[in-house]
Every structure is written in structure tokens, then in C-alpha cells.
Design an enzyme around this catalytic site. Structure first.
Site, PDB file in Angstrom:
ATOM      1  N   TYR A 183       1.035  -1.193  -0.027  1.00 33.80           N
ATOM      2  CA  TYR A 183      -0.131   0.082   0.004  1.00 33.80           C
ATOM      3  C   TYR A 183       0.890   1.482  -0.111  1.00 33.80           C
ATOM      4  CZ  TYR A 183      -4.331  -2.696   1.164  1.00 33.80           C
ATOM      5  OH  TYR A 183      -5.388  -3.489   1.118  1.00 33.80           O
ATOM      6  N   LYS A 232       3.456 -15.124   3.359  1.00 27.38           N
ATOM      7  CA  LYS A 232       3.131 -15.945   2.106  1.00 27.38           C
ATOM      8  C   LYS A 232       4.343 -16.474   1.544  1.00 27.38           C
ATOM      9  CE  LYS A 232       0.131 -17.692  -0.984  1.00 27.38           C
ATOM     10  NZ  LYS A 232      -0.617 -18.888  -0.473  1.00 27.38           N
ATOM     11  N   ASP A 250      -3.832 -16.870   3.027  1.00 26.98           N
ATOM     12  CA  ASP A 250      -4.926 -17.695   2.779  1.00 26.98           C
ATOM     13  C   ASP A 250      -5.145 -18.537   3.661  1.00 26.98           C
ATOM     14  OD1 ASP A 250      -2.637 -18.983   2.145  1.00 26.98           O
ATOM     15  OD2 ASP A 250      -3.138 -19.781   0.045  1.00 26.98           O
ATOM     16  N   ASP A 260      -5.060  -5.857   6.283  1.00 21.00           N
ATOM     17  CA  ASP A 260      -6.086  -5.328   6.130  1.00 21.00           C
ATOM     18  C   ASP A 260      -7.135  -6.315   5.446  1.00 21.00           C
ATOM     19  OD1 ASP A 260      -7.986  -3.445   4.998  1.00 21.00           O
ATOM     20  OD2 ASP A 260      -7.210  -2.988   2.950  1.00 21.00           O
ATOM     21  N   ASP A 319     -10.974  -7.052   7.661  1.00 19.95           N
ATOM     22  CA  ASP A 319     -12.041  -6.894   7.342  1.00 19.95           C
ATOM     23  C   ASP A 319     -12.729  -8.435   7.467  1.00 19.95           C
ATOM     24  OD1 ASP A 319     -12.162  -4.358   6.284  1.00 19.95           O
ATOM     25  OD2 ASP A 319     -12.455  -5.018   3.992  1.00 19.95           O
TER      26      ASP A 319
END
Length: 392
Positions: A161, A210, A242, A266, A270
Site C-alpha cells: 500500500y 506468504k 490464505d 487489511d 475486514d
């Protein structure tokens, strides 16, 4: 630390900030709150939160100094060509300089990313504790949410980001490029906070990575996190993002503290809204190393709900309660806000996003009115009890 005690631990303690509630503020001056209303549903839910603050001010006697800043996000982009105008930067700097904190509505666009970078708000705390009153309002069975109490610690100032991007044309069409990185210093300061939090909570730290997708950055996060975990005597477990998303829904009670790079954090924050029943209940605090904080919801501007009196004001109210507790040490006022909101839910009043069979769905302002009335009722009950105790 058990679940009940973890609720009383100040999050700013994990930043190792000494006495953040009085950094530069005089003991005799009222707490300063800088308000940025934002766009979309922002002005509505911020106004609701300020109505709640006014009620708490009346019944507790605590006075607040409110400053209002200018446009942010989409409105600022239209007016000034920038998501974060210089006037708002100066406004926030002055609030922080006077020992205050920022209550921000959603802005949209690059606003939050630019604000975090501008003030090095590197650490985002997202507390996730399902409300018993809302146990049947979401899509997760109530027994599945038992003992869920987790803390997401997200990086705000590095990674995807906060990279650099550009587009250029080729014979095959447009090409979009994005470059981003993490330094050892950036990772270390965040995982130190996370390991310290785990040590004071239940001793479990999940580091979100990851392996195959971003191997270089993952290797750095592994190395630095292992050192921090060993230093603070906690168990570090590494989990690909994931699988972490799956486990967060499938086995949420297994988590204590999750620390994650910007993008991964992020996404997981959520997803955690599902555990709470709605994104409209989510909230967070964003901090620099000195404990200066910006408090906000984890949901967006919801332009489709703006002006319809259907938005859930709870997340913004809870972010305000977090502000009072963390930045000013006003636990009584924060508890009063949270308990009043919970009581209205307990009575069956809901905004549409939290509707369940048997509840009564009301609008944004009606929900706010009831929470405000409950604050005043709580104060009256407390006063009556104290009078009876004094009378023997």
C-alpha cells in the site's frame, strides 16, 4: 492472561509508551479531540458519535475540547486535488502537538494511506471480541464464537500500500508497475509490539506471511519475528495469509495476537467483521511510536448508504470509546459508551445490518437517540445507588 483481564489491558502499553494520556497535555486542560468527518456516511456516523460524547460529558462532568478539521478523502480530492490536503496535515500536527487524538470518519481514496505515512502511524490495533448481545445477528453460530478474543496488529506504513507505482504504454497495451519493500527496521518495530502484546495476553503470536508468493519479504518477517518472539518468551507460529483467512472463520478461538504486513492485515481485519456480525461494528486505532493516535472504523464510506439513515453508527462510537480509553485513560467514559450500546442491542434494537428474527430495526439517528438515552439512564441509576449507599 485470561480473557477478562485481556480486556482491561491498555493497547498503548504494547507500544511501550510511558504515560501516553499526559504526553504533552496539561492536567488541568480538557482532552483535545480533533474531528475529521470524512465523506459518504462519515458525517452521519461522526455526528452520532459526537452526540454520544456530549451525553457522556454531561453525566460524567468530563469536559472535552473539540476541534474540527477540513475535508478529507474524496471531498478533498475534488476541492484541492489531494486526498490529504496540507491544511488537514497541519490540523493533525497541531492536535498531536497539544497531546490530543484524532477521531476520523471514512475518507476514501488514498486518504488513510497518506495520513499514516505522513505521521508514521505504523501500528494499527484491531481488537476483535464478539459481543454476546449480537451472537445471533451474524452468519456464525454463537457457540463457534465462544472464547474468541483476538488482536490484529497491522503494519500501516510499508509494503504494497505504500509502494511506488506507474503505468506506461507498450505495443501490447498499458503496463501497470508497482514496487514495494520492507526494511528490517520496519518489520522489527511492529513485531516487537506484537510479541509484547502476546506476552501480556495469552502467549500466542501468529505471524502472517506468504512463503511462495513473496519469498524475500517472508524470509525477513520470519527472521525478525522469531527473534522478537524469543526475546519476549512467546510462541511464534507462521501462517500463510490464505490459510489464516480460512482459520479466522473456521477456528477463530485459536488466535490470540496476529501480526501482519499491510495488505494481509487489511484483508484479515475486514474478515474479522464476520465474527462481530457486521463490518459496521469494527473499529481500530492507528499509532506512531509516541502513542499519537487516529481512531476510525474498519469500514469504508458506503456512499450507497449516505443520507439514507440506515448506516450503523456503532463502529464509529466504539472507535471513540477506544480513543477515550487509550489516548486519555478515561475508562469510565469509555465503558459507559460501550455498556450503553450493548444494552440497546440487548433490548433488541438494531440497524439493518445486524437484523435478526425478533429484533426491531431502526435508523441511524434513532439508534443514536436510544444509546444517548441509555447513557443518561445509567448515570441516574448510578447516582441513585450512591445516594442509597451514603444513606446507609
Amino acid at each position: 492472561m485470561d480473557l477478562e483481564n485481556s480486556k482491561s489491558e491498555k493497547l498503548l502499553n504494547y507500544l511501550a509508551v510511558n504515560d501516553p494520556s499526559h504526553r504533552t497535555r496539561s492536567l488541568n486542560s480538557p482532552p483535545l479531540i480533533g474531528v475529521l468527518k470524512g465523506t459518504g456516511i462519515g458525517p452521519e456516523v461522526i455526528d452520532c458519535s459526537l452526540q454520544l460524547l456530549a451525553a457522556v460529558q454531561d453525566v460524567t462532568g468530563t469536559k472535552f475540547d473539540l476541534w474540527h478539521g477540513g475535508p478529507i478523502g474524496e471531498e478533498a480530492k475534488t476541492q484541492f486535488g489531494r486526498w490529504l490536503p496540507n491544511t488537514v496535515v497541519q490540523f493533525c500536527a497541531e492536535v498531536f502537538g497539544r497531546g490530543g487524538a484524532i477521531l476520523s470518519g471514512p475518507g476514501g481514496g488514498r486518504y488513510v494511506y497518506d495520513l499514516r505515512k505522513q505521521f508514521d502511524l505504523f501500528c494499527k490495533f484491531v481488537p476483535v471480541r464478539p459481543w454476546p448481545e449480537l451472537a445471533r445477528a451474524g452468519n456464525i453460530s454463537p457457540q463457534h464464537l465462544r472464547d474468541v478474543d483476538l488482536l490484529i496488529v497491522r503494519d500501516n506504513t510499508g509494503g504494497l500500500y505504500q509502494g511506488e507505482w506507474q503505468t506506461h504504454s507498450t505495443d501490447d497495451g498499458q503496463v501497470a508497475e508497482h514496487r514495494f519493500s520492507y526494511s528490517e527496521l520496519e518489520v522489527r518495530r511492529l513485531v516487537e509490539v506484537s510479541a509484547r502484546a502476546a506476552a501480556r495476553r495469552r502467549g500466542k503470536l501468529h505471524v502472517i506471511i506468504k512463503d511462495g508468493g513473496v519469498p524475500g519479504i517472508t524470509a525477513l518477517w520470519r527472521e525478525v519475528s522469531l527473534a522478537a518472539a524469543e526475546k519476549h518468551g512467546v510462541a511464534a507460529e507462521f501462517m500463510n495469509v490464505d490459510f489464516a483467512a480460512y482459520e479466522l472463520i473456521q477456528h477463530p478461538a485459536k488466535f490470540d495476537v496476529l501480526v501482519a504486513p499491510n495488505l494481509f492485515g487489511d484483508i484479515l481485519a475486514d474478515i474479522s467483521g464476520v465474527l462481530l456480525g457486521s463490518r459496521g461494528v469494527t473499529f481500530s486505532g492507528n499509532y506512531d511510536a509516541a502513542g499519537n493516535g487516529v481512531y476510525q472504523t474498519n469500514h469504508g464510506c458506503a456512499q450507497d448508504l449516505a443520507g439514507t439513515d440506515t448506516a450503523n453508527p456503532a463502529g464509529q462510537m466504539l472507535s471513540l470509546a477506544m480513543l477515550l480509553r487509550e489516548s486519555f485513560g478515561l475508562d469510565e467514559a469509555a465503558n459507559l459508551m460501550e455498556e450503553s450500546l450493548a444494552e440497546i442491542w440487548r433490548q433488541g434494537w438494531r440497524t439493518a445490518d445486524l437484523a435478526e428474527p425478533g429484533c426491531r430495526v431502526i435508523g441511524t439517528q434513532a439508534m443514536t437517540d436510544r444509546v444517548v438515552q441509555q447513557v443518561r439512564r445509567c448515570a441516574e441509576v448510578k447516582e441513585l445507588h450512591e445516594t442509597r449507599v451514603a444513606a446507609g
